[in-house]
Each structure stands twice: as C-alpha cells, then as structure tokens.
Motif scaffolding. Structure first.
Motif, PDB file in Angstrom:
ATOM      1  N   LYS A  73       0.676  -1.196  -0.044  1.00  0.00           N
ATOM      2  CA  LYS A  73      -0.071   0.047   0.057  1.00  0.00           C
ATOM      3  C   LYS A  73       1.018   1.088   0.087  1.00  0.00           C
ATOM      4  O   LYS A  73       0.708   2.099  -0.842  1.00  0.00           O
ATOM      5  N   LEU A  76       2.458   1.687  -3.509  1.00  0.00           N
ATOM      6  CA  LEU A  76       1.271   2.018  -4.439  1.00  0.00           C
ATOM      7  C   LEU A  76       1.155   3.584  -4.054  1.00  0.00           C
ATOM      8  O   LEU A  76       1.002   4.487  -5.048  1.00  0.00           O
ATOM      9  N   ALA A  77       1.039   4.166  -2.780  1.00  0.00           N
ATOM     10  CA  ALA A  77       0.992   5.570  -2.656  1.00  0.00           C
ATOM     11  C   ALA A  77       1.980   6.234  -3.014  1.00  0.00           C
ATOM     12  O   ALA A  77       1.765   7.493  -3.731  1.00  0.00           O
ATOM     13  N   GLN A  79       3.901   5.404  -5.582  1.00  0.00           N
ATOM     14  CA  GLN A  79       3.835   5.353  -6.989  1.00  0.00           C
ATOM     15  C   GLN A  79       2.827   6.425  -7.365  1.00  0.00           C
ATOM     16  O   GLN A  79       3.058   7.446  -8.384  1.00  0.00           O
ATOM     17  N   LEU A  80       1.684   6.723  -6.829  1.00  0.00           N
ATOM     18  CA  LEU A  80       0.562   7.519  -7.300  1.00  0.00           C
ATOM     19  C   LEU A  80       0.979   8.784  -6.885  1.00  0.00           C
ATOM     20  O   LEU A  80       0.675   9.838  -7.653  1.00  0.00           O
ATOM     21  N   LYS A  81       1.815   9.049  -5.938  1.00  0.00           N
ATOM     22  CA  LYS A  81       2.273  10.483  -5.771  1.00  0.00           C
ATOM     23  C   LYS A  81       3.233  10.861  -6.919  1.00  0.00           C
ATOM     24  O   LYS A  81       3.001  12.108  -7.449  1.00  0.00           O
ATOM     25  N   ASN A  83       3.286   9.624  -9.930  1.00  0.00           N
ATOM     26  CA  ASN A  83       2.339   9.749 -11.328  1.00  0.00           C
ATOM     27  C   ASN A  83       1.505  11.136 -11.262  1.00  0.00           C
ATOM     28  O   ASN A  83       1.455  11.701 -12.309  1.00  0.00           O
ATOM     29  N   ARG A  84       1.134  11.525 -10.007  1.00  0.00           N
ATOM     30  CA  ARG A  84       0.571  12.679  -9.966  1.00  0.00           C
ATOM     31  C   ARG A  84       1.490  13.789 -10.211  1.00  0.00           C
ATOM     32  O   ARG A  84       1.008  14.776 -10.848  1.00  0.00           O
TER      33      ARG A  84
END
Length: 134
Positions: A73, A76-77, A79-81, A83-84
C-alpha cells in the motif's frame, strides 16, 4: 483381664479395623476418580495447547500478510504520488506567469474616448461603417 474382656476387645478392634478398611476403600475410590479426572483434564489441556499453537501460527501468518499488504500500500501510494507529479509529462509551466503585466489604463480601455469631438472622429475612423451615425 478376663477372657471375656479380651474377646470384647478383639471384637471391637476387628470392627474398628473393618470400618477403617471401608473408609480406606472409599478414599481409594475417590482417589481413583480424581486421578481419572486429572488425566482427562491433562488430555484436554494438551488438546487445547495444540489448538492454541495452531491459532498462534495462523495469527503470525495473518500479521505477515498484513505487513506485506501495508508495504505494498505504501509503495502504491508513493507511486501514485510520483504519477500525479509527472501527470503532464514534459510540459513545463515554469515560463508562464500567473499575473499578467499587461495592465491597460482606463483611457486605453476606453480607446481614448473622452467625449470630445476629436475622440469621436477617432472612434469613427477605427470602427468604420459599423458605428451608427447620430
């Protein structure tokens, strides 16, 4: 002591011995029952100990799975950061200023119209035929 007294004493001792033997037998029966119940309790305890160790093993497996999911988790968080942050790719917006320095004065907004005849003739020249004649 006479024989009769000796006989009575022997009879009394024999009855006492018989009552003691009965008492000892009843106590031995109680002891046997207690021993059997203790053995049953030990077997139950052993069974419960086995179940407890199995449950502890399951709990440890669940904790390991939870830690793994928690780390996934977090990854992924992160990676999302990222990506944003890189959502717009290479388009940089650093050169664009948010405030425009091209502020026009009030006269420029009015196209130098101040109501004088010269300003009216300038407006007519600029607008051409679009302007209605008074």
């Amino acid at each position: 002591m006479t024989t009769e007294e000796k006989s009575k004493l022997i009879i009394e001792l024999m009855s006492s011995q018989k009552s003691d033997r009965e008492r000892i037998d009843s106590l031995m029966d109680k002891l046997d029952r207690m021993t059997e119940s203790q053995l049953a309790a030990n077997e139950a305890s052993t069974l419960l100990h086995g179940q407890l160790s199995e449950l502890m093993h399951l709990l440890k497996d669940k904790e390991d799975a939870y830690r793994l999911l928690q780390s996934e988790k977090e990854a992924l968080a992160e990676q999302l950061k990222v990506n944003r942050k890189t959502l717009y790719g290479s388009k940089s917006q650093k050169g664009i200023s948010k405030k425009k320095d091209n502020k026009r004065s009030k006269e420029e907004d009015k196209d130098h119209f101040d109501g004088s005849p010269e300003s009216i003739s300038q407006v007519d020249k600029q607008s051409g035929e679009n302007c209605p004649q008074a």
